[in-house]
Scaffold this active site. Structure first.
Site, PDB file in Angstrom:
ATOM      1  N   CYS A  68     107.402  51.744 -72.723  1.00 55.98           N
ATOM      2  CA  CYS A  68     107.507  50.587 -71.721  1.00 55.98           C
ATOM      3  C   CYS A  68     109.028  50.380 -71.292  1.00 55.98           C
ATOM      4  O   CYS A  68     109.750  51.490 -71.808  1.00 55.98           O
ATOM      5  CB  CYS A  68     107.518  49.290 -72.341  1.00 55.98           C
ATOM      6  N   TRP A  69     109.328  49.058 -70.675  1.00 59.34           N
ATOM      7  CA  TRP A  69     110.957  49.242 -70.901  1.00 59.34           C
ATOM      8  C   TRP A  69     111.793  49.229 -72.386  1.00 59.34           C
ATOM      9  O   TRP A  69     112.430  50.578 -72.598  1.00 59.34           O
ATOM     10  CB  TRP A  69     110.998  47.876 -70.157  1.00 59.34           C
TER      11      TRP A  69
END
Length: 351
Positions: free
Chosen positions: A95-96
């Site tokens: 994810c980020w």
């Protein structure tokens, strides 16, 4: 099955055989992502805004609880989607920052027997790498020349002969002119372009020259970063020459089969620079399929533009190479000979 955290170094090897999954929202993925990754969002665009706002207003706990409230009803859908898409039951997930969203996806898929590798630091770690990679001091040799001399064809032929190349126009999905987007896929974002560029560069030998087509700073909507563009401006450039007849023939081969309405739209985008009369003449020639005429008409403009662009380079760094009447094989050999003279060593010392 328990997940395994992996470093970026481990990621490069594992992704050769294991699919990569992006757990971020659709909007984040569309903006930029690890090339060839599949998007399996934990939070949608709208949900991410809700959770983000709540995080700012009430803190991490409230945002986390809300996130689970929103995504919980879709847990089974996410699992089913993963089963359908990744039959081998193995994925690399990010994810980020390698935090909550990738952890949730990892947990969900581990519960149904998936072997999950989670990228430590997430997309941010990957993006830090790509950002730095495209800003290293690479050794470049530019292929220059007026429109129609066949720079892209030569670049591909050099690659077949074992040379290192970087095809910026291919990465940008644009040929670099008002006609450049015709027949191409949508352009990536500037950030995604840099990701693609870095993926190419990471496999290059930094001690060897990389051939790059001479470009302006902007390729369609893509803007080349300042550092790399400065490298291009300060690198040697081989200014290829071809006869006007050869140039017109090559352009005709590449553009005459494209939709007339798109060619006309491209001409209209140049109207202020071409002037009303030349614009009208070019459009009439396109409609009447008089390709030689409209191409010759537009080359008057593009030749002036190229000459202006060439003057950015230090004259001592420009080497003129007349390839008129030469086929691809002969052209490349002359280019390689010139490269050897510039580089001061043989291109392939083992041959």
């Amino acid at each position: 099955m328990q997940e395994k955290l992996i470093s970026l170094e481990e990621f490069w090897e594992l992704r050769k055989s294991i699919p990569v999954v992006d757990a971020r929202s659709e909007g984040e993925f569309l903006q930029s992502h690890i090339p060839e990754a599949t998007n399996l969002p934990i939070l949608t665009n709208e949900e991410r805004v809700i959770v983000g706002t709540l995080y700012k207003e009430k803190g991490s706990l409230a945002a986390t609880v809300k996130g689970f409230e929103l995504v919980g009803p879709r847990f089974h859908e996410i699992q089913k989607s993963a089963i359908q898409q990744f039959e081998k039951g193995q994925i690399i997930v990010y994810c980020w920052r390698g935090g909550m969203r990738s952890q949730i996806l990892s947990w969900l898929l581990s519960m149904i027997g998936f072997e999950v590798f989670r990228l430590k630091g997430g997309y941010k770690t990957y993006r830090t790498f790509t950002f730095e990679e495209v800003r290293k001091n690479w050794s470049l040799l530019l292929l220059g020349g007026k429109t129609g001399v066949g720079k892209t064809r030569i670049l591909k032929e050099l690659e077949k002969q074992g040379e290192q190349i970087l095809d910026l126009e291919n990465l940008a999905n644009h040929r670099g002119s008002a006609f450049g987007a015709i027949g191409q896929k949508p352009q990536p974002s500037v950030e995604q372009f840099e990701n693609l560029m870095a993926e190419e560069l990471r496999n290059k030998d930094p001690e060897q020259i990389i051939w790059v087509e001479n470009e302006s700073r902007r390729i369609g909507k893509i803007v080349i970063n300042d550092h790399f563009f400065h490298l291009m401006e300060s690198s040697p450039i081989l200014d290829i020459r071809k006869s006007d007849e050869e140039r017109i023939q090559l352009i005709q081969e590449e553009y005459s089969m494209l939709p007339k309405e798109e060619l006309i739209a491209a001409v209209n985008r140049l109207k202020k620079k071409l002037g009303g009369l030349r614009t009208t003449e070019a459009i009439e020639d396109i409609i009447n399929e008089n390709h030689t005429s409209w191409i010759a008409n537009l080359l008057i403009y593009y030749d002036k533009t190229y000459q202006f662009d060439l003057e950015r380079h230090e004259p001592s760094m420009v080497e003129i190479l007349d390839l008129s009447g030469k086929d691809l094989s002969e052209s490349c050999q002359l280019l390689l000979n010139t490269k050897n003279q510039i580089n001061g060593k043989l291109t392939n010392p083992t041959h």
